[in-house]
Design an enzyme around this catalytic site. Sequence first.
Site, PDB file in Angstrom:
ATOM      1  N   LYS A 148      -4.353  -2.166  14.624  1.00 56.84           N
ATOM      2  CA  LYS A 148      -3.581  -1.169  15.367  1.00 56.84           C
ATOM      3  C   LYS A 148      -4.082  -1.104  16.801  1.00 56.84           C
ATOM      4  CE  LYS A 148      -2.641   1.533  11.203  1.00 56.84           C
ATOM      5  NZ  LYS A 148      -3.408   0.712  10.244  1.00 56.84           N
ATOM      6  N   GLU A 155       0.828  -1.210   0.000  1.00 54.76           N
ATOM      7  CA  GLU A 155       0.000   0.000   0.000  1.00 54.76           C
ATOM      8  C   GLU A 155       0.860   1.258   0.000  1.00 54.76           C
ATOM      9  OE1 GLU A 155      -1.581   1.450   3.921  1.00 54.76           O
ATOM     10  OE2 GLU A 155      -1.451  -0.689   4.380  1.00 54.76           O
TER      11      GLU A 155
END
Length: 296
Positions: free
Chosen positions: A151, A21
């Site tokens: 995360k 990405e």
Amino acid sequence: MIISEKVKKALEDGIPVIALESTVIAHGLPYPHNVETAKILEEMALENGVVPATIGILKGEIIVGMSREQINEMLADEPLKIGTREIPYAVGMKKSAATTVSATMRIARIAGIDVFATGGIGGVHIGDWDVSQDITEMAKSDVIVVSAGCKSILDVKKTIEFLETFQVTVVGYKTNKFPIFYEGLSDFNLEHRVDSPEDIAKVFRAKKSLGIEGALLVANPIPQEFVISEQEVDGYMKQALSECFEKGITGKAVTPYLLSRIAQLSNGKTLTSNIELLKNNVLLACQIAKSLKTMA
């Protein structure tokens, strides 16, 4: 969509390819670490016999396999941070944009790339209702996503529940616990575990042969030597979240701000761990991509 000659030839010749990405470069890491890390990740893939395909949008053109020059041009153009739903806007309005997990997955699938390495997926945020497009995209796109779990700034329990609700197949790589980025392993159990890249390839092949749509999320913990304790991160997190609320930072701007601010507060410790988990995920992604080709 423009697929670079190197990536196109690899796909045609049956050489393993992994998607990367561009949001990690544009919004996830500070300069110059972002550019240096992008280079390191691509070189790691090549050294392992795999062709890297960094995905991004440059002035309205979707590019699969961005060159160094294209990455620098995208960064200079102050790129948008986009998920799947914003791809048409970026393309239609001729904008430059860095793709998040969801947008990278969708473009990788369209391009015919089966394996994607990222850092950590988005999920359910703490506080006001805010759920990442990453989860809903994983319910649709048939791609193997290698990440260090979600995360740690997210609501981990709710994120895991949403993954189940949207029927996303999750496997822990050599672990029975769900990883939480650079904090290592959470207290939440995983129902399924795999212990080799070959096993991951087998599960993905079975999923595709049965016509069950959606991603295979591989939860790959950060190497133990780079783990930062939950207590230490919590201290940084509370201060950074407080600043977010004070400054009115919301939506897509939250994660980049928190990651950047926490890196500052930890004197670069979280930055080092972030880069190491990215490298760890790319290495596993390469092994999976090669296993898929061996089984073909």
